[in-house]
Design a protein around this motif. Structure first.
Motif, PDB file in Angstrom:
ATOM      1  N   GLY A 158      -8.294  -0.706  -0.425  1.00  0.00           N
ATOM      2  CA  GLY A 158      -9.610  -0.132  -0.642  1.00  0.00           C
ATOM      3  C   GLY A 158     -10.054   0.641   0.584  1.00  0.00           C
ATOM      4  N   ASP A 159     -10.902   1.644   0.379  1.00  0.00           N
ATOM      5  CA  ASP A 159     -11.376   2.494   1.457  1.00  0.00           C
ATOM      6  C   ASP A 159     -10.173   3.139   2.147  1.00  0.00           C
ATOM      7  N   HIS A 160      -9.965   2.887   3.447  1.00  0.00           N
ATOM      8  CA  HIS A 160      -8.843   3.538   4.112  1.00  0.00           C
ATOM      9  C   HIS A 160      -7.644   2.613   4.317  1.00  0.00           C
ATOM     10  N   VAL A 161      -7.648   1.443   3.647  1.00  0.00           N
ATOM     11  CA  VAL A 161      -6.457   0.606   3.565  1.00  0.00           C
ATOM     12  C   VAL A 161      -5.785   0.934   2.239  1.00  0.00           C
ATOM     13  N   ILE A 162      -4.579   1.503   2.296  1.00  0.00           N
ATOM     14  CA  ILE A 162      -3.960   2.062   1.107  1.00  0.00           C
ATOM     15  C   ILE A 162      -2.559   1.493   0.860  1.00  0.00           C
ATOM     16  N   SER A 163      -2.108   1.634  -0.377  1.00  0.00           N
ATOM     17  CA  SER A 163      -0.734   1.290  -0.729  1.00  0.00           C
ATOM     18  C   SER A 163       0.074   2.585  -0.788  1.00  0.00           C
ATOM     19  N   SER A 164       1.354   2.452  -1.114  1.00  0.00           N
ATOM     20  CA  SER A 164       2.196   3.640  -1.221  1.00  0.00           C
ATOM     21  C   SER A 164       1.701   4.573  -2.321  1.00  0.00           C
ATOM     22  N   THR A 165       1.076   4.012  -3.347  1.00  0.00           N
ATOM     23  CA  THR A 165       0.536   4.846  -4.433  1.00  0.00           C
ATOM     24  C   THR A 165      -0.487   5.828  -3.899  1.00  0.00           C
ATOM     25  N   GLU A 166      -1.459   5.345  -3.142  1.00  0.00           N
ATOM     26  CA  GLU A 166      -2.488   6.222  -2.587  1.00  0.00           C
ATOM     27  C   GLU A 166      -1.918   7.144  -1.511  1.00  0.00           C
ATOM     28  N   ALA A 167      -0.923   6.661  -0.772  1.00  0.00           N
ATOM     29  CA  ALA A 167      -0.326   7.476   0.294  1.00  0.00           C
ATOM     30  C   ALA A 167       0.305   8.745  -0.262  1.00  0.00           C
ATOM     31  N   LEU A 168       0.799   8.675  -1.506  1.00  0.00           N
ATOM     32  CA  LEU A 168       1.435   9.832  -2.122  1.00  0.00           C
ATOM     33  C   LEU A 168       0.446  10.702  -2.889  1.00  0.00           C
ATOM     34  N   GLN A 169      -0.839  10.372  -2.758  1.00  0.00           N
ATOM     35  CA  GLN A 169      -1.884  11.149  -3.430  1.00  0.00           C
ATOM     36  C   GLN A 169      -2.995  11.563  -2.463  1.00  0.00           C
ATOM     37  N   LEU A 170      -2.695  11.523  -1.169  1.00  0.00           N
ATOM     38  CA  LEU A 170      -3.709  11.849  -0.170  1.00  0.00           C
ATOM     39  C   LEU A 170      -4.137  13.318  -0.258  1.00  0.00           C
ATOM     40  N   PRO A 171      -5.418  13.601  -0.098  1.00  0.00           N
ATOM     41  CA  PRO A 171      -5.881  14.992  -0.135  1.00  0.00           C
ATOM     42  C   PRO A 171      -5.599  15.745   1.162  1.00  0.00           C
ATOM     43  N   ALA A 172      -5.343  14.998   2.241  1.00  0.00           N
ATOM     44  CA  ALA A 172      -5.088  15.628   3.540  1.00  0.00           C
ATOM     45  C   ALA A 172      -4.180  14.733   4.366  1.00  0.00           C
ATOM     46  N   ILE A 173      -3.522  15.339   5.355  1.00  0.00           N
ATOM     47  CA  ILE A 173      -2.657  14.585   6.256  1.00  0.00           C
ATOM     48  C   ILE A 173      -3.532  13.752   7.194  1.00  0.00           C
ATOM     49  N   PRO A 174      -3.366  12.433   7.234  1.00  0.00           N
ATOM     50  CA  PRO A 174      -4.194  11.616   8.131  1.00  0.00           C
ATOM     51  C   PRO A 174      -3.888  11.923   9.598  1.00  0.00           C
ATOM     52  N   GLU A 175      -4.912  12.038  10.391  1.00  0.00           N
ATOM     53  CA  GLU A 175      -4.709  12.305  11.820  1.00  0.00           C
ATOM     54  C   GLU A 175      -3.940  11.172  12.478  1.00  0.00           C
ATOM     55  N   THR A 176      -4.303   9.945  12.117  1.00  0.00           N
ATOM     56  CA  THR A 176      -3.602   8.765  12.611  1.00  0.00           C
ATOM     57  C   THR A 176      -3.283   7.864  11.432  1.00  0.00           C
ATOM     58  N   LEU A 177      -2.084   7.283  11.438  1.00  0.00           N
ATOM     59  CA  LEU A 177      -1.643   6.432  10.335  1.00  0.00           C
ATOM     60  C   LEU A 177      -0.985   5.183  10.902  1.00  0.00           C
ATOM     61  N   ALA A 178      -1.521   4.027  10.546  1.00  0.00           N
ATOM     62  CA  ALA A 178      -0.909   2.750  10.916  1.00  0.00           C
ATOM     63  C   ALA A 178      -0.211   2.186   9.689  1.00  0.00           C
ATOM     64  N   ILE A 179       1.028   1.758   9.859  1.00  0.00           N
ATOM     65  CA  ILE A 179       1.813   1.237   8.746  1.00  0.00           C
ATOM     66  C   ILE A 179       2.132  -0.225   9.001  1.00  0.00           C
ATOM     67  N   VAL A 180       1.735  -1.078   8.070  1.00  0.00           N
ATOM     68  CA  VAL A 180       2.038  -2.501   8.158  1.00  0.00           C
ATOM     69  C   VAL A 180       3.283  -2.755   7.317  1.00  0.00           C
ATOM     70  N   GLY A 181       4.398  -3.002   7.983  1.00  0.00           N
ATOM     71  CA  GLY A 181       5.671  -3.209   7.295  1.00  0.00           C
ATOM     72  C   GLY A 181       6.663  -2.124   7.641  1.00  0.00           C
ATOM     73  N   GLY A 182       7.763  -2.517   8.275  1.00  0.00           N
ATOM     74  CA  GLY A 182       8.779  -1.559   8.679  1.00  0.00           C
ATOM     75  C   GLY A 182       9.975  -1.545   7.759  1.00  0.00           C
ATOM     76  N   GLY A 183       9.716  -1.706   6.453  1.00  0.00           N
ATOM     77  CA  GLY A 183      10.776  -1.593   5.460  1.00  0.00           C
ATOM     78  C   GLY A 183      10.959  -0.155   5.034  1.00  0.00           C
ATOM     79  N   TYR A 184      11.755   0.044   3.976  1.00  0.00           N
ATOM     80  CA  TYR A 184      12.113   1.415   3.614  1.00  0.00           C
ATOM     81  C   TYR A 184      10.927   2.224   3.102  1.00  0.00           C
ATOM     82  N   ILE A 185       9.988   1.610   2.371  1.00  0.00           N
ATOM     83  CA  ILE A 185       8.865   2.374   1.833  1.00  0.00           C
ATOM     84  C   ILE A 185       7.979   2.874   2.965  1.00  0.00           C
ATOM     85  N   GLY A 186       7.620   1.990   3.881  1.00  0.00           N
ATOM     86  CA  GLY A 186       6.757   2.380   4.995  1.00  0.00           C
ATOM     87  C   GLY A 186       7.396   3.421   5.892  1.00  0.00           C
TER      88      GLY A 186
END
Length: 458
Positions: A158-186
């Motif tokens: 919710g808000d600016h905590v997103i899943s891969s679904t929302e990440a592939l539908q972003l309206p703009a490139i985030p200036e900063t992006l923190a990724i929780v999980g260093g698997g293949y999707i992240g």
């Protein structure tokens, strides 16, 4: 209330469901497929396909921005990327593919019902969401409901905590992006965003990224992430948001830390979709959090089958497709059963990773031989000589038990790797097969040759 009788009823139109629907129709089985959202499921709509489109666009942008600094004598300037146009292009690809799936189902004479399914019993399903409720009665029920991103209680979506679904539908490139999980999707999404200009930080609980692979395979990926300016924290636990909600809190052995992030992408895995469609009415036997199936994908209830992510690991679209095809043939009277020896897994990071069969760490006595891309002319001419191809074989007879590779473009070798294992090839079989020159595939032959001391270019 409208009622339909059919031979086969499929719940879910993802890779497993739609392939099953097409094959059932081709085999002359009267078939109905129910899909609540869009045909193609997660893979075609918000997963495999759009992520690869984004990865390609990011790579092209990065290539242009780094040309002038390279040794090729080329110069170019990229003033910026029209991200909305890029996303529209990505969406266009998705629409073409999902439209194609619909056309193939129609060609196979499989009926598609758009709506939400609710199981009444093992033979009956109610479908709502259309002009009127429809009750479908079937001889065979196939469950193909897929999976969804797994969330964290301390970092709810919710808000600016997103899943891969929302990440592939972003309206703009985030200036900063923190990724929780260093698997293949992240890492796939994180690498793409870094190439597009986002400042990316990865927080991984394990002691290295991509912990499902061995360290030799992941080392080139870690090196490339550092070159792209991606910060990676391993052995780190995500704790939640800062008080102002603008930073990610995480802990390491050095204590608690924060990283500012305009978006926080949580990619800690996926969970099977087992709720919301009346599965509890069937009382099926479970295996952990997955539905238990046999070698024919049959569940504990007669006439009910399950395929895809709800049946366990690996959660891969091509596994679901193969299961869907199998079930269709079983219902049509074939005596087929699941006897696959190899399911390729591909990580579309930079460089890419392919793994099929056993890893060197799976048995202490395995024979291991590898050949580096630095010894391959094609890799050098592409300026991507990082990585290698590796064989894992039986010491007694050189039977190929596993093949892995890490390098640019190695995903296209996955079919060859899987074929070698399914066909029961030995190192000598692969080594004796002429590979075209100059290609990256020559490294496969060389790695096999090295397994019995006959490598040429190393």
């Amino acid at each position: 209330m409208k009622q339909i009788k059919t031979k086969v009823l499929i719940i879910g139109g993802g890779p497993g469901g739609y392939v099953c629907g097409i094959r059932c129709g081709q085999l002359g089985l009267d078939t109905v497929l129910v899909e609540a959202n869009a045909l193609g499921g997660t893979c075609l709509n918000v997963g495999c396909i759009p992520s690869k489109a984004l990865i390609h666009a990011a790579e092209e942008a990065h290539r242009v921005t780094t040309l002038s600094a390279g040794p090729l004598g080329l110069s170019a300037h990229l003033s910026g990327i029209d991200f909305q146009r890029t996303m529209a292009w990505k969406d266009g690809i998705v629409q073409k593919l999902t439209g194609g799936v619909g056309a193939l189902l129609k060609k196979a004479k499989t009926t598609v019902l758009q709506g939400k399914a609710r199981i009444l019993d093992g033979k009956t399903v109610e479908v709502t969401g259309g002009p009127e409720p429809i009750v479908v009665r079937a001889e065979h029920l196939i469950l193909a409901t897929g999976s969804r991103p797994f969330g964290l209680r301390n970092l709810p979506f919710g808000d600016h905590v997103i899943s891969s679904t929302e990440a592939l539908q972003l309206p703009a490139i985030p200036e900063t992006l923190a990724i929780v999980g260093g698997g293949y999707i992240g890492l796939e999404i994180g690498t793409a965003m870094a190439k597009l200009g986002s400042k990316v930080t990865v927080v991984e609980a394990a002691d290295r990224i991509l912990p499902q692979y061995d360290a030799d395979l992941t080392r080139p990926v870690a090196s490339r992430l550092a070159q792209l300016g991606v910060t990676v924290h391993t052995g780190a636990q995500a704790k939640g948001l800062s008080v102002d909600g603008k930073s990610l809190l995480f802990s390491t052995e050095d204590g608690e830390q924060t990283v500012a992030a305009s978006k926080i992408l949580v990619t800690i895995g996926r969970e099977p979709v087992l709720d919301g469609f009346g599965l509890e009415q069937l009382g099926l036997e479970m295996q952990g959090r997955y539905i238990r199936i046999d070698a024919k994908c049959a569940t504990s209830m007669h006439g009910v089958y399950a395929i895809g992510d709800i049946t366990g690991e690996p959660m891969l679209a091509h596994r679901a497709m193969a299961q869907g095809d199998l079930v269709a043939n079983v219902i049509a009277g074939d005596h087929a059963s699941w006897d696959k020896r190899a399911i390729p897994a591909v990580c579309f990071t930079d460089p890419e990773i392919v793994s099929v069969g056993l890893l060197p760490t799976d048995r202490s006595d395995l024979k291991v031989s590898s050949f580096p891309f630095v010894g391959n002319g094609r890799a050098m001419s592409l300026e991507r000589s990082d990585g290698f191809v590796r064989f894992v074989s039986e010491p007694r007879n050189d039977l190929v038990l596993g093949i892995q590779a890490v390098g640019a473009g190695v995903s296209e070798l996955a079919g060859q790797f899987g074929l070698a294992i399914e066909m029961g090839a030995t190192l000598q079989d692969v080594a004796a097969t002429i590979h075209a020159h100059p290609t990256l595939g020559e490294t496969v032959q060389e790695a096999a040759m090295k397994g019995f001391g006959r490598a040429l270019h190393i």
